[in-house]
Scaffold this motif. Sequence first.
Motif, PDB file in Angstrom:
ATOM      1  N   VAL A   1       0.827  -1.214   0.000  1.00 48.87           N
ATOM      2  CA  VAL A   1       0.000   0.000   0.000  1.00 48.87           C
ATOM      3  C   VAL A   1       0.856   1.256   0.000  1.00 48.87           C
ATOM      4  O   VAL A   1       0.339   2.369  -0.019  1.00 48.87           O
ATOM      5  N   ILE A   2       2.177   1.095   0.024  1.00 47.31           N
ATOM      6  CA  ILE A   2       3.084   2.235   0.090  1.00 47.31           C
ATOM      7  C   ILE A   2       3.575   2.594  -1.310  1.00 47.31           C
ATOM      8  O   ILE A   2       4.072   1.743  -2.044  1.00 47.31           O
ATOM      9  N   ARG A   3       3.439   3.853  -1.652  1.00 48.14           N
ATOM     10  CA  ARG A   3       3.899   4.307  -2.964  1.00 48.14           C
ATOM     11  C   ARG A   3       5.415   4.130  -3.084  1.00 48.14           C
ATOM     12  O   ARG A   3       6.163   4.455  -2.166  1.00 48.14           O
ATOM     13  N   GLY A   4       5.834   3.617  -4.217  1.00 47.02           N
ATOM     14  CA  GLY A   4       7.263   3.544  -4.502  1.00 47.02           C
ATOM     15  C   GLY A   4       7.999   2.353  -3.935  1.00 47.02           C
ATOM     16  O   GLY A   4       9.213   2.247  -4.119  1.00 47.02           O
ATOM     17  N   VAL A   5       7.305   1.450  -3.242  1.00 46.93           N
ATOM     18  CA  VAL A   5       7.983   0.256  -2.730  1.00 46.93           C
ATOM     19  C   VAL A   5       8.407  -0.616  -3.904  1.00 46.93           C
ATOM     20  O   VAL A   5       7.604  -0.913  -4.791  1.00 46.93           O
ATOM     21  N   LYS A   6       9.669  -1.001  -3.919  1.00 50.71           N
ATOM     22  CA  LYS A   6      10.183  -1.820  -5.015  1.00 50.71           C
ATOM     23  C   LYS A   6       9.493  -3.173  -5.013  1.00 50.71           C
ATOM     24  O   LYS A   6       9.493  -3.887  -4.010  1.00 50.71           O
ATOM     25  N   GLU A   7       8.898  -3.529  -6.130  1.00 44.80           N
ATOM     26  CA  GLU A   7       8.145  -4.781  -6.230  1.00 44.80           C
ATOM     27  C   GLU A   7       9.027  -5.919  -6.718  1.00 44.80           C
ATOM     28  O   GLU A   7       9.934  -5.730  -7.534  1.00 44.80           O
ATOM     29  N   ASP A   8       8.746  -7.105  -6.218  1.00 48.56           N
ATOM     30  CA  ASP A   8       9.441  -8.310  -6.656  1.00 48.56           C
ATOM     31  C   ASP A   8       8.859  -8.722  -8.007  1.00 48.56           C
ATOM     32  O   ASP A   8       7.667  -9.028  -8.103  1.00 48.56           O
ATOM     33  N   PRO A   9       9.668  -8.751  -9.065  1.00 44.56           N
ATOM     34  CA  PRO A   9       9.152  -9.118 -10.397  1.00 44.56           C
ATOM     35  C   PRO A   9       8.452 -10.474 -10.413  1.00 44.56           C
ATOM     36  O   PRO A   9       7.518 -10.685 -11.195  1.00 44.56           O
ATOM     37  N   ALA A  10       8.879 -11.373  -9.541  1.00 45.78           N
ATOM     38  CA  ALA A  10       8.279 -12.723  -9.499  1.00 45.78           C
ATOM     39  C   ALA A  10       6.841 -12.680  -9.006  1.00 45.78           C
ATOM     40  O   ALA A  10       6.080 -13.626  -9.211  1.00 45.78           O
ATOM     41  N   LEU A  11       6.455 -11.584  -8.339  1.00 50.59           N
ATOM     42  CA  LEU A  11       5.106 -11.466  -7.799  1.00 50.59           C
ATOM     43  C   LEU A  11       4.187 -10.617  -8.675  1.00 50.59           C
ATOM     44  O   LEU A  11       3.033 -10.375  -8.310  1.00 50.59           O
ATOM     45  N   LYS A  12       4.675 -10.189  -9.804  1.00 52.88           N
ATOM     46  CA  LYS A  12       3.957  -9.247 -10.663  1.00 52.88           C
ATOM     47  C   LYS A  12       2.498  -9.621 -10.894  1.00 52.88           C
ATOM     48  O   LYS A  12       1.592  -8.790 -10.779  1.00 52.88           O
ATOM     49  N   ASN A  13       2.244 -10.887 -11.217  1.00 53.92           N
ATOM     50  CA  ASN A  13       0.877 -11.315 -11.524  1.00 53.92           C
ATOM     51  C   ASN A  13       0.201 -12.034 -10.360  1.00 53.92           C
ATOM     52  O   ASN A  13      -0.915 -12.543 -10.503  1.00 53.92           O
ATOM     53  N   LYS A  14       0.872 -12.067  -9.210  1.00 56.35           N
ATOM     54  CA  LYS A  14       0.326 -12.784  -8.060  1.00 56.35           C
ATOM     55  C   LYS A  14      -0.274 -11.860  -7.018  1.00 56.35           C
ATOM     56  O   LYS A  14      -1.000 -12.312  -6.129  1.00 56.35           O
ATOM     57  N   VAL A  15       0.060 -10.594  -7.079  1.00 52.37           N
ATOM     58  CA  VAL A  15      -0.454  -9.607  -6.129  1.00 52.37           C
ATOM     59  C   VAL A  15      -1.051  -8.438  -6.899  1.00 52.37           C
ATOM     60  O   VAL A  15      -0.888  -8.333  -8.122  1.00 52.37           O
ATOM     61  N   VAL A  16      -1.719  -7.552  -6.192  1.00 49.92           N
ATOM     62  CA  VAL A  16      -2.170  -6.301  -6.813  1.00 49.92           C
ATOM     63  C   VAL A  16      -0.936  -5.429  -6.979  1.00 49.92           C
ATOM     64  O   VAL A  16      -0.417  -4.875  -6.011  1.00 49.92           O
ATOM     65  N   SER A  17      -0.438  -5.343  -8.191  1.00 47.53           N
ATOM     66  CA  SER A  17       0.765  -4.555  -8.455  1.00 47.53           C
ATOM     67  C   SER A  17       0.424  -3.078  -8.548  1.00 47.53           C
ATOM     68  O   SER A  17      -0.746  -2.689  -8.654  1.00 47.53           O
ATOM     69  N   ALA A  18       1.440  -2.244  -8.498  1.00 46.63           N
ATOM     70  CA  ALA A  18       1.247  -0.792  -8.461  1.00 46.63           C
ATOM     71  C   ALA A  18       0.435  -0.279  -9.644  1.00 46.63           C
ATOM     72  O   ALA A  18      -0.344   0.673  -9.512  1.00 46.63           O
ATOM     73  N   ASP A  19       0.589  -0.920 -10.803  1.00 44.22           N
ATOM     74  CA  ASP A  19      -0.115  -0.440 -11.992  1.00 44.22           C
ATOM     75  C   ASP A  19      -1.592  -0.828 -12.004  1.00 44.22           C
ATOM     76  O   ASP A  19      -2.348  -0.382 -12.864  1.00 44.22           O
ATOM     77  N   LYS A  20      -2.017  -1.653 -11.028  1.00 47.11           N
ATOM     78  CA  LYS A  20      -3.419  -2.066 -10.955  1.00 47.11           C
ATOM     79  C   LYS A  20      -4.209  -1.289  -9.895  1.00 47.11           C
ATOM     80  O   LYS A  20      -5.442  -1.292  -9.911  1.00 47.11           O
ATOM     81  N   VAL A  21      -3.501  -0.654  -8.975  1.00 42.16           N
ATOM     82  CA  VAL A  21      -4.155  -0.052  -7.809  1.00 42.16           C
ATOM     83  C   VAL A  21      -5.243   0.946  -8.191  1.00 42.16           C
ATOM     84  O   VAL A  21      -6.363   0.914  -7.670  1.00 42.16           O
TER      85      VAL A  21
END
Length: 359
Positions: free
Chosen positions: A310-330
Amino acid sequence: MDSHRSALPALCAVSSALALTVAVTGCGSPTASAGGGKGGALVVAGYGGSFETAFHDSVLPTFEKSCGCKVTYIPGSSTDTVAKLKAQRAHPQIDVALVDDGPQAQALEAGLLASIDTKVVPVDDVVKIARMENDSGVGFGLTATGIAYNPEWFAEHGVPKPTTWEDLANPKLKDKVVLPSITNTYGVGLLVGASRANGGSERDVGPGFTAVREIAGNAVTFDTTADVSNYFLQGQAAASVWGVSRTSTLADKDFPIAFVYPKDGAIALVTTANVVKKAPHQELAQKFVAHLLEPSVQRALAKATYDGSVIRGVKEDPALKNKVVSADKVDSLLKLDWKTINKNRAAWTDTWNKRVESK
């Protein structure tokens, strides 16, 4: 109901009870009351199952080390936790309550929550959809309700990938759709999502009932547990209304399942952290909520529970891109008006039983 949470193993409840005994025994120690104002351990009530495991592995140890204190974790569903808060209203024993946004609205309405100290908790770094009314609490995890489907079954039967809620009404899906009951959050999400997609809203769910009634023609059953894994595994379901975190968990077992964010809007499910009004350790509780928003904790929870940050700018794990609500989906998620929903839910349940499940 915790729609995106797994069931609580009995062993977890036993271990937590033992932890409580140990923590209370240390009430007289200097570290037990650090930052809390009163003696005893900070008490956190939250989800069980894999979520509790993640807390014991990745969240509680680092906080206890930083504050020189002890934390007791009491597992249970959101509705159970809110019930405890109501029962303890005169003499609260829980400092921090971790609950879904629907029950959080009920707790707020009942006057059970203290305001978040915005000087301690970095709420300005939190995405808008995870901010609670008047900072009565704050979201620390984000998932979504959308459509889960078996792409192999769809391809084999010549059915196009679903892109909207109403695609679940495709006649080719007859008796292959498992729909959620209105008694769990996924059912509420479907009703509101279908309402908004057809010009309605939480204040006007008529269009939603009409759309869901049509989809219900394909339903093989209405699930009340919020866990439709077995329906997919046994071949009874080719599609369902489910959460991205639960879908990802089943996909990890090498089952052919994928999650779709409906183009007319997936529904946000927010995991919230709340300081209990008149709780024994107010100051320490605020620090614990702030701890949940630290980038390292956000990443650890995303990896363990598939809750998006929920924090803006937190570096996302590429392996989780399609497994979590990624920043581009929020920004595409729809936030539910729980105040209106909770006020009308009994009436909706009655209408649902008569118009949707009575087919």
